[in-house]
Design a protein around this motif. Structure first.
Motif, short mmCIF file in Angstrom:
data_model
loop_
_atom_site.label_atom_id
_atom_site.label_comp_id
_atom_site.label_asym_id
_atom_site.label_seq_id
_atom_site.Cartn_x
_atom_site.Cartn_y
_atom_site.Cartn_z
N MET A 32 1.01 -1.08 -0.01
CA MET A 32 -0.12 -0.03 -0.14
C MET A 32 0.80 1.26 -0.11
O MET A 32 1.78 1.44 0.67
N THR A 33 0.54 2.18 -0.69
CA THR A 33 1.28 3.36 -1.00
C THR A 33 0.17 4.57 -0.81
O THR A 33 -0.88 4.27 -1.17
N LEU A 34 0.76 5.79 -0.12
CA LEU A 34 -0.32 6.94 -0.24
C LEU A 34 -0.56 7.39 -1.45
O LEU A 34 0.08 7.54 -2.33
N ALA A 35 -1.75 7.80 -1.87
CA ALA A 35 -2.23 8.39 -2.98
C ALA A 35 -1.65 9.72 -3.02
O ALA A 35 -1.27 10.35 -1.94
N ALA A 36 -1.60 10.45 -4.38
CA ALA A 36 -0.98 11.62 -4.29
C ALA A 36 -1.59 12.67 -5.39
O ALA A 36 -2.59 11.99 -6.06
N THR A 37 -1.56 14.04 -5.16
CA THR A 37 -2.28 15.01 -5.83
C THR A 37 -1.44 15.96 -6.10
O THR A 37 -1.06 16.71 -4.93
N ASP A 38 -1.11 16.72 -7.13
CA ASP A 38 -0.31 18.05 -7.23
C ASP A 38 -1.18 19.24 -7.01
O ASP A 38 -0.59 20.37 -6.68
N SER A 39 -2.45 19.06 -6.94
CA SER A 39 -3.49 20.28 -6.52
C SER A 39 -3.95 19.97 -5.35
O SER A 39 -3.95 18.79 -4.44
N PRO A 40 -4.42 20.85 -4.49
CA PRO A 40 -5.37 20.77 -3.47
C PRO A 40 -6.18 19.44 -3.50
O PRO A 40 -7.14 19.13 -4.31
N LEU A 41 -6.25 18.62 -2.25
CA LEU A 41 -7.01 17.52 -2.34
C LEU A 41 -8.51 17.60 -2.61
O LEU A 41 -9.13 17.11 -3.41
N ILE A 42 -8.94 18.78 -1.95
CA ILE A 42 -10.43 18.96 -2.35
C ILE A 42 -10.93 19.31 -3.55
O ILE A 42 -11.89 18.91 -4.00
N ALA A 43 -9.89 19.68 -4.27
CA ALA A 43 -10.30 19.86 -5.97
C ALA A 43 -10.60 18.55 -6.62
O ALA A 43 -11.35 18.84 -7.91
N SER A 44 -10.34 17.34 -6.15
CA SER A 44 -10.55 16.37 -6.83
C SER A 44 -11.92 15.53 -6.13
O SER A 44 -12.06 14.38 -6.72
N HIS A 45 -12.60 16.27 -5.57
CA HIS A 45 -13.65 15.55 -4.72
C HIS A 45 -14.87 16.36 -4.82
O HIS A 45 -14.82 17.76 -4.64
N ASP A 46 -16.16 15.76 -4.88
CA ASP A 46 -17.48 16.65 -4.91
C ASP A 46 -18.02 16.69 -3.62
O ASP A 46 -19.20 17.23 -3.43
N ALA A 47 -17.61 15.75 -2.96
CA ALA A 47 -18.26 15.62 -1.42
C ALA A 47 -17.37 15.16 -0.60
O ALA A 47 -16.21 14.29 -0.92
N VAL A 48 -17.41 15.74 0.77
CA VAL A 48 -16.63 15.35 1.67
C VAL A 48 -17.35 14.70 2.64
O VAL A 48 -18.39 15.42 3.37
N LEU A 49 -17.21 13.36 3.27
CA LEU A 49 -17.95 12.89 4.26
C LEU A 49 -17.14 13.00 5.54
O LEU A 49 -16.11 12.40 5.72
N LEU A 50 -17.53 13.74 6.51
CA LEU A 50 -16.98 13.97 7.85
C LEU A 50 -17.26 13.34 8.96
O LEU A 50 -18.48 13.53 9.29
N ASP A 51 -16.49 12.60 9.65
CA ASP A 51 -16.58 12.12 10.97
C ASP A 51 -16.83 13.43 11.89
O ASP A 51 -16.10 14.48 11.47
#
Length: 331
Positions: free
Chosen positions: A1-20
């Motif tokens: 297992m390796t960490l996923a990566a993104t060169d842009s802000p993480l939030i830019a890749s997602h249309d919903a954030v499910l928060l504990d």
């Protein structure tokens, strides 16, 4: 297992954030430092708040979040009480009477699904037992639940978190109480909360996201549940699980991303390069020697944390050792 990566802000890749909630957005009555600022800065993504805490109804949770400075509606709140009530409504006849051990949130959710919660196991035609968290529960409540379950009634539980983070520290959670009853009756309940599917299914059905991200502080519930539901996850260090926990986590509890807190939503998560006993992420680096993992060069909190975690995972994959972490991130 390796960490996923993104060169842009993480939030830019997602249309919903499910928060504990507990340990991610707040601890007890107070917001986690920086949480409100991080969430109010989110643009273009739906925020949904998933809580395994079944004590309070969604309206009370929404009021709490608004008091902290967040803009939320009741529809943004999804509780384990709602999820277990949905499971029970599917399993039991319409209008069934259920013996409910728990708080107002559990009773409200049961009523919304057409079930009738009662406080007396001797009430006529009790069809099932359901157990949820409430701070006032005591030995007598657990004993009454056990007596009812021993008669053969179906047993349900909102969630099985062994602990709950509070403003004063880590306290026993609903899972500790459920476990006590389970030891007495020799059975396991049907569970709705994370890491089990019903809470995620309830949320996805409600908001229909295309690219959701789960954010949590507990590896055994938030992160494990997200992996089971095939939802990418961000683990934050503001609640129950520690840096050493995530470095040494079991495979089914490994997050896709790691962050110090919710500000990591707005960070890029660069690739980590692991070479032997050293890992580099952006301007940060970590080293490991004799099973002890340390920060070699500090960068931003997200870069530093990623270097430490990725190197720890690589060392474990190579040698199977338990890694000791001698590092503080963001101090």
């Amino acid at each position: 297992m390796t960490l996923a990566a993104t060169d842009s802000p993480l939030i830019a890749s997602h249309d919903a954030v499910l928060l504990d909630l507990d340990g991610v957005v707040y601890r007890g009555g107070d917001a986690v430092p920086g949480a409100v600022e991080a969430l109010t800065s989110v643009e273009g993504a739906r925020l949904a708040y998933l809580t395994n805490n079944a004590n309070r109804p969604p309206s009370a949770v929404a009021d709490h979040l608004r008091d902290l400075g967040l803009t939320v509606t009741v529809d943004d709140i999804v509780t384990s009480a709602q999820a277990i009530a949905g499971v029970m409504a599917h399993d039991l006849p319409a209008g069934a009477t259920v013996f409910a051990i728990g708080g107002e949130g559990l009773r409200t959710a049961l009523k919304e699904r057409g079930l009738v919660p009662v406080d007396d196991r001797h009430a006529p035609e009790v069809a099932a037992v359901v157990q949820g968290y409430a701070p006032q529960l005591g030995w007598r409540d657990l004993a009454e639940a056990a007596y009812a379950i021993e008669t053969g009634l179906p047993w349900y539980a909102s969630n099985t978190d062994l602990t709950i983070p509070t403003a004063e520290g880590i306290a026993p959670g609903n899972g500790a109480l459920v476990h006590a009853v389970g030891l007495a009756v020799g059975r396991e309940p049907v569970v709705a909360g994370k890491p089990y599917a019903p809470l995620f299914e309830e949320t996805i059905a409600r908001i229909s996201p295309g690219a959701p991200l789960m954010v949590g502080d507990r590896l055994d519930t938030d992160i494990s549940g997200a992996r089971r539901a095939s939802i990418p996850s961000l683990f934050v260090l503001t609640g129950v699980s520690s840096l050493a926990d995530v470095v040494n986590a079991a495979e089914d509890e490994l997050p896709d991303y790691v962050g110090l807190d919710l500000s990591a939503l707005h960070d890029a998560h660069p690739e980590v390069v692991v070479e032997g006993d050293r890992a580099t992420c952006g301007s940060a680096s970590a080293e490991i020697a004799d099973g002890v993992l340390r920060v070699a060069t500090s960068g931003g909190p997200t870069e530093t944390l990623r270097a430490v975690v990725a190197l720890g995972w690589a060392a474990r994959a190579e040698s199977g050792i338990t890694v000791t972490v001698d590092a503080t991130i963001g101090a």
